[in-house]
Design a protein around this motif. Structure first.
Motif, mmCIF file in Angstrom:
data_model
loop_
_atom_site.group_PDB
_atom_site.id
_atom_site.type_symbol
_atom_site.label_atom_id
_atom_site.label_comp_id
_atom_site.label_asym_id
_atom_site.label_seq_id
_atom_site.Cartn_x
_atom_site.Cartn_y
_atom_site.Cartn_z
ATOM 1 N N MET A 131 0.841 -1.170 0.000
ATOM 2 C CA MET A 131 0.000 0.000 0.000
ATOM 3 C C MET A 131 0.886 1.233 0.000
ATOM 4 O O MET A 131 1.755 1.386 0.837
ATOM 5 N N LYS A 132 0.677 2.103 -0.921
ATOM 6 C CA LYS A 132 1.453 3.336 -0.999
ATOM 7 C C LYS A 132 0.710 4.437 -0.250
ATOM 8 O O LYS A 132 -0.453 4.707 -0.510
ATOM 9 N N HIS A 133 1.397 5.066 0.693
ATOM 10 C CA HIS A 133 0.801 6.165 1.445
ATOM 11 C C HIS A 133 1.046 7.473 0.719
ATOM 12 O O HIS A 133 2.129 7.719 0.212
ATOM 13 N N GLN A 134 0.022 8.298 0.632
ATOM 14 C CA GLN A 134 0.130 9.601 0.000
ATOM 15 C C GLN A 134 -0.509 10.637 0.908
ATOM 16 O O GLN A 134 -1.441 10.342 1.645
ATOM 17 N N THR A 135 0.006 11.848 0.831
ATOM 18 C CA THR A 135 -0.581 12.935 1.601
ATOM 19 C C THR A 135 -1.875 13.378 0.929
ATOM 20 O O THR A 135 -2.131 13.069 -0.237
ATOM 21 N N LEU A 136 -2.688 14.124 1.666
ATOM 22 C CA LEU A 136 -3.925 14.643 1.070
ATOM 23 C C LEU A 136 -3.610 15.551 -0.108
ATOM 24 O O LEU A 136 -4.342 15.547 -1.104
ATOM 25 N N ASP A 137 -2.535 16.327 -0.017
ATOM 26 C CA ASP A 137 -2.162 17.194 -1.138
ATOM 27 C C ASP A 137 -1.875 16.366 -2.388
ATOM 28 O O ASP A 137 -2.272 16.741 -3.498
ATOM 29 N N GLN A 138 -1.193 15.241 -2.230
ATOM 30 C CA GLN A 138 -0.901 14.378 -3.375
ATOM 31 C C GLN A 138 -2.189 13.779 -3.943
ATOM 32 O O GLN A 138 -2.347 13.684 -5.154
ATOM 33 N N LEU A 139 -3.101 13.393 -3.062
ATOM 34 C CA LEU A 139 -4.362 12.822 -3.532
ATOM 35 C C LEU A 139 -5.233 13.864 -4.222
ATOM 36 O O LEU A 139 -5.930 13.554 -5.190
ATOM 37 N N HIS A 140 -5.196 15.107 -3.726
ATOM 38 C CA HIS A 140 -5.983 16.173 -4.351
ATOM 39 C C HIS A 140 -5.570 16.395 -5.807
ATOM 40 O O HIS A 140 -6.379 16.858 -6.612
ATOM 41 N N ALA A 141 -4.342 16.050 -6.146
ATOM 42 C CA ALA A 141 -3.860 16.225 -7.519
ATOM 43 C C ALA A 141 -4.549 15.254 -8.483
ATOM 44 O O ALA A 141 -4.643 15.532 -9.672
ATOM 45 N N VAL A 142 -5.048 14.132 -7.946
ATOM 46 C CA VAL A 142 -5.650 13.130 -8.829
ATOM 47 C C VAL A 142 -7.116 12.822 -8.518
ATOM 48 O O VAL A 142 -7.760 12.081 -9.255
ATOM 49 N N ALA A 143 -7.643 13.387 -7.428
ATOM 50 C CA ALA A 143 -9.029 13.077 -7.051
ATOM 51 C C ALA A 143 -9.627 14.207 -6.231
ATOM 52 O O ALA A 143 -8.908 15.020 -5.661
ATOM 53 N N VAL A 144 -10.934 14.229 -6.199
ATOM 54 C CA VAL A 144 -11.635 15.170 -5.335
ATOM 55 C C VAL A 144 -11.828 14.473 -3.991
ATOM 56 O O VAL A 144 -12.427 13.402 -3.921
ATOM 57 N N ILE A 145 -11.294 15.070 -2.950
ATOM 58 C CA ILE A 145 -11.363 14.483 -1.614
ATOM 59 C C ILE A 145 -12.371 15.258 -0.785
ATOM 60 O O ILE A 145 -12.264 16.461 -0.619
ATOM 61 N N VAL B 146 0.922 3.246 12.114
ATOM 62 C CA VAL B 146 -0.271 2.422 12.332
ATOM 63 C C VAL B 146 -1.514 3.303 12.262
ATOM 64 O O VAL B 146 -2.511 2.942 11.637
ATOM 65 N N ALA B 147 -1.445 4.456 12.896
ATOM 66 C CA ALA B 147 -2.584 5.387 12.844
ATOM 67 C C ALA B 147 -2.844 5.833 11.409
ATOM 68 O O ALA B 147 -3.992 5.885 10.966
ATOM 69 N N PHE B 148 -1.777 6.145 10.681
ATOM 70 C CA PHE B 148 -1.945 6.646 9.319
ATOM 71 C C PHE B 148 -2.466 5.574 8.363
ATOM 72 O O PHE B 148 -3.114 5.890 7.366
ATOM 73 N N GLU B 149 -2.234 4.312 8.658
ATOM 74 C CA GLU B 149 -2.756 3.226 7.818
ATOM 75 C C GLU B 149 -4.277 3.143 7.879
ATOM 76 O O GLU B 149 -4.900 2.548 7.004
ATOM 77 N N ASP B 150 -4.869 3.732 8.901
ATOM 78 C CA ASP B 150 -6.313 3.615 9.131
ATOM 79 C C ASP B 150 -7.103 4.614 8.300
ATOM 80 O O ASP B 150 -6.883 5.821 8.376
ATOM 81 N N THR B 151 -8.050 4.113 7.532
ATOM 82 C CA THR B 151 -8.861 4.986 6.683
ATOM 83 C C THR B 151 -9.748 5.926 7.496
ATOM 84 O O THR B 151 -10.017 7.048 7.068
ATOM 85 N N VAL B 152 -10.192 5.479 8.661
ATOM 86 C CA VAL B 152 -11.045 6.328 9.501
ATOM 87 C C VAL B 152 -10.266 7.549 9.986
ATOM 88 O O VAL B 152 -10.754 8.689 9.904
ATOM 89 N N LEU B 153 -9.060 7.329 10.496
ATOM 90 C CA LEU B 153 -8.266 8.462 10.981
ATOM 91 C C LEU B 153 -7.843 9.374 9.833
ATOM 92 O O LEU B 153 -7.833 10.603 9.986
ATOM 93 N N ARG B 154 -7.527 8.796 8.687
ATOM 94 C CA ARG B 154 -7.193 9.647 7.537
ATOM 95 C C ARG B 154 -8.403 10.460 7.102
ATOM 96 O O ARG B 154 -8.284 11.651 6.792
ATOM 97 N N ALA B 155 -9.585 9.850 7.112
ATOM 98 C CA ALA B 155 -10.801 10.589 6.753
ATOM 99 C C ALA B 155 -11.104 11.676 7.774
ATOM 100 O O ALA B 155 -11.737 12.681 7.448
ATOM 101 N N SER B 156 -10.632 11.489 8.987
ATOM 102 C CA SER B 156 -10.846 12.484 10.043
ATOM 103 C C SER B 156 -9.831 13.615 9.994
ATOM 104 O O SER B 156 -9.940 14.557 10.763
ATOM 105 N N GLY B 157 -8.836 13.485 9.108
ATOM 106 C CA GLY B 157 -7.899 14.585 8.931
ATOM 107 C C GLY B 157 -6.441 14.283 9.167
ATOM 108 O O GLY B 157 -5.600 15.181 9.061
ATOM 109 N N LEU B 158 -6.070 13.046 9.493
ATOM 110 C CA LEU B 158 -4.657 12.696 9.659
ATOM 111 C C LEU B 158 -3.998 12.702 8.289
ATOM 112 O O LEU B 158 -4.354 11.923 7.414
ATOM 113 N N ARG B 159 -3.049 13.607 8.082
ATOM 114 C CA ARG B 159 -2.493 13.857 6.752
ATOM 115 C C ARG B 159 -1.272 13.030 6.399
ATOM 116 O O ARG B 159 -0.998 12.811 5.215
#
Length: 143
Positions: A1-15, A71-84
């Motif tokens: 699994m490749k981890h990306q920052t929200l800024d990187q994801l914003h370049a390819v998707a609407v978050i 471990v925290a960053f691997e979690d989709t819930v915490l990332r959706a809550s704002g963990l960048r």
């Protein structure tokens, strides 16, 4: 699994943050982190090295590959809550911890180069109630 920052994801998707997760309180975020660590208490995690000796700007950018923060960053819930990302500074911001609190969880001066996830979970959970001794005692009784 490749981890990306929200800024990187914003370049390819609407978050768009999920309303169900974006309203998590500080204690809910910390409890979620502890739960994630408790799922595999024997998992060996990397510790951050000498965080108390780093200049604040350098400390904030330390990357936590294989750490409790990762471990925290691997979690989709915490990332959706704002963990960048899985840096020390981001964990400090997202979980609303001060340097000494986060140091207590992730620094190698307590455990050496690696720590068990269950040990880290007890330290994380102690940040909710503020009583580290009770968290330690619970870990000893349950394991």
């Amino acid at each position: 699994m490749k981890h990306q920052t929200l800024d990187q994801l914003h370049a390819v998707a609407v978050i768009e943050p999920s309303a169900a997760y974006s309203a998590m309180t500080r204690n809910q975020r910390i409890a979620r982190w502890a739960e994630l660590l408790e799922r595999n208490p024997e998992r060996l995690l990397a510790a951050f090295s000498g965080t108390e000796h780093l200049h604040p700007e350098a400390r904030a950018t330390v990357h936590g590959e294989g750490s409790a923060v990762a471990v925290a960053f691997e979690d989709t819930v915490l990332r959706a809550s704002g963990l960048r990302d899985d840096t020390y500074g981001e964990a400090k911001r997202f979980f609303e911890l001060n340097d000494w609190q986060l140091h207590d969880i992730v620094c190698d001066c307590h455990v050496g180069a690696t720590m068990k996830a269950g040990w880290a979970a007890a330290r994380v959970r102690a940040m909710i109630g503020g009583n580290r001794f009770l968290a330690w005692l619970k870990q000893r009784i349950m394991h």
